[in-house]
Design an enzyme around this catalytic site. Structure first.
Site, short mmCIF file in Angstrom:
data_model
loop_
_atom_site.label_atom_id
_atom_site.label_comp_id
_atom_site.label_asym_id
_atom_site.label_seq_id
_atom_site.Cartn_x
_atom_site.Cartn_y
_atom_site.Cartn_z
N ASP A 34 0.83 -1.21 0.00
CA ASP A 34 0.00 0.00 0.00
C ASP A 34 0.87 1.26 0.00
O ASP A 34 1.99 1.24 0.51
CB ASP A 34 -0.89 -0.03 1.25
CG ASP A 34 -2.06 0.93 1.13
OD1 ASP A 34 -2.29 1.48 0.03
OD2 ASP A 34 -2.76 1.12 2.14
N GLY A 73 0.02 5.41 -4.37
CA GLY A 73 -0.64 6.65 -4.76
C GLY A 73 -0.07 7.84 -4.00
O GLY A 73 0.29 8.87 -4.57
N HIS A 78 2.63 3.35 -8.95
CA HIS A 78 2.45 1.91 -9.19
C HIS A 78 3.66 1.33 -9.96
O HIS A 78 4.10 0.22 -9.70
CB HIS A 78 1.16 1.65 -9.98
CG HIS A 78 -0.08 2.02 -9.21
ND1 HIS A 78 -0.26 1.67 -7.89
CD2 HIS A 78 -1.20 2.70 -9.57
CE1 HIS A 78 -1.43 2.13 -7.47
NE2 HIS A 78 -2.02 2.76 -8.47
N SER A 100 -7.26 -5.73 -5.81
CA SER A 100 -8.34 -6.36 -5.04
C SER A 100 -9.66 -6.29 -5.80
O SER A 100 -9.81 -5.52 -6.75
CB SER A 100 -8.49 -5.65 -3.69
OG SER A 100 -9.16 -4.42 -3.86
N ASN A 145 -10.74 -2.82 -6.00
CA ASN A 145 -9.97 -1.82 -6.73
C ASN A 145 -10.61 -1.38 -8.05
O ASN A 145 -10.21 -0.36 -8.63
CB ASN A 145 -8.54 -2.31 -6.99
CG ASN A 145 -7.65 -2.27 -5.77
OD1 ASN A 145 -6.70 -3.04 -5.63
ND2 ASN A 145 -7.91 -1.36 -4.84
N ARG A 160 -11.77 2.30 -8.56
CA ARG A 160 -10.88 3.42 -8.88
C ARG A 160 -11.22 3.98 -10.26
O ARG A 160 -11.99 3.39 -10.99
CB ARG A 160 -9.43 2.94 -8.83
CG ARG A 160 -9.08 2.50 -7.43
CD ARG A 160 -7.64 2.11 -7.26
NE ARG A 160 -7.42 1.84 -5.85
CZ ARG A 160 -6.27 1.99 -5.23
NH1 ARG A 160 -5.22 2.40 -5.88
NH2 ARG A 160 -6.16 1.73 -3.94
N ARG A 171 -5.16 -2.28 8.68
CA ARG A 171 -6.32 -3.12 8.37
C ARG A 171 -5.92 -4.17 7.35
O ARG A 171 -4.90 -4.02 6.68
CB ARG A 171 -7.51 -2.28 7.88
CG ARG A 171 -7.19 -1.33 6.78
CD ARG A 171 -8.43 -0.60 6.26
NE ARG A 171 -8.03 0.28 5.18
CZ ARG A 171 -7.73 1.56 5.33
NH1 ARG A 171 -7.82 2.14 6.49
NH2 ARG A 171 -7.33 2.28 4.28
N SER A 179 -8.03 -5.41 4.83
CA SER A 179 -8.63 -5.16 3.51
C SER A 179 -8.94 -6.42 2.70
O SER A 179 -8.61 -6.49 1.52
CB SER A 179 -7.73 -4.22 2.69
OG SER A 179 -7.60 -3.00 3.35
N GLU A 194 1.16 -13.69 12.02
CA GLU A 194 1.66 -12.51 12.71
C GLU A 194 1.53 -11.33 11.75
O GLU A 194 1.70 -11.49 10.54
CB GLU A 194 3.14 -12.70 13.09
CG GLU A 194 3.40 -13.87 14.01
CD GLU A 194 2.85 -13.63 15.42
OE1 GLU A 194 2.87 -12.47 15.86
OE2 GLU A 194 2.41 -14.61 16.05
#
Ligand code: FPP
Length: 239
Positions: free
Chosen positions: A17, A20, A34, A62, A65, A68, A191, A193, A204
């Site tokens: 992540d 952007g 990207h 995902s 996604n 977008r 998170r 996602s 973990e």
């Protein structure tokens, strides 16, 4: 002397992540981030064997996604096609086995063909297992798996009374992979996602501030080392 990697994670999964934001900070379009992110994939996969990481799974796109802009989605799809075309030979030469997980139905035919070809080309590679999650969502994966499981019940191949927690994983996209030991998310968001929901029940987690295009082999090495100090109990009491 061989490195002792016995306590290291065998399977690392990464939510890449921050591309952007990385681009925006530089006054550039999101796709610039990207592209920079794609270069990091190369470096990180190369670092795995020395760190004892046998499986690396990366979240490239995902099921959410698609929301977008059309420009960003088209740019990402074109980046995936380019990445596969450009990297195929090097991945094969470096003995990396590549697999894709996710639902292929919404992907274009040219990309699906490239994915199939890369899986076929690298099917005998053994040094590292790279899994690319593309149009992947954990809930979507469980739903598709459940549908196939139900079809097998309807056909009489599977008896409902035999279904237990060992059964569903055999229908997941990840059926040939071990569960991830360590899940890393970059860019400061804490998170998951919709990533590897079933598989990461006992993983973990590391949430780090680095934006994905700034992630490096050194940072992966640091996280692998820190994982070695963790006490994984899987719900049990320590001895
Ligand atoms: C999340 O950053 C990143 C993505 C949705 C795409 C991940 C794709 C790559 C790293 C490209 C290379 C991948 C392969 C397999 C070649 P974001 O856009 O959500 O960043 P932001 O949160 O800062 O907006």
């Amino acid at each position: 002397m061989a490195k002792d990697t016995s306590k290291g994670p065998r399977h690392v999964a990464i939510i890449m992540d921050g591309n952007g934001r990385w681009a925006t900070q530089r006054g550039r379009p999101r796709l610039f981030g990207h592209h920079a992110g794609a270069r990091r994939v190369r470096e990180v996969v190369r670092a795995c064997p020395d760190l004892g990481v046998k499986y690396i799974t990366i979240f490239a796109f995902s099921t959410e996604n698609w929301k977008r802009t059309q420009v960003e989605v088209a740019g990402l799809m074109s980046l995936f096609r380019r990445y596969i075309t450009k990297e195929a030979k090097a991945l094969h030469d470096e003995n990396v086995r590549v697999r894709f997980i996710g639902d292929r139905v919404r992907l274009d035919k040219k990309l699906i063909d490239l994915m199939d070809e890369l899986e076929e080309l690298t099917k005998d590679c053994t040094k590292v297992n790279l899994t690319i999650a593309l149009n992947y969502g954990g809930r979507d994966e469980v739903a598709r798996a459940t549908k196939r499981l139900a079809e097998d019940v309807a056909k009489g191949i599977l008896k409902p009374e035999t279904v237990d927690e060992e059964t569903l994983p055999r229908y997941l996209d990840t059926r040939v992979l071990p569960d991830p030991d360590l899940v890393i998310r970059t860019s400061g968001e804490a998170r998951i996602s919709n990533f590897l929901l079933w598989q990461s029940a006992y993983s973990e987690y590391e949430f780090i501030d680095t934006l994905w295009p700034d992630f490096s082999a050194e940072e992966l090495a640091r996280l692998v080392k820190s994982y070695g100090k963790r006490d994984r109990r899987f719900g049990a009491v320590p001895a």
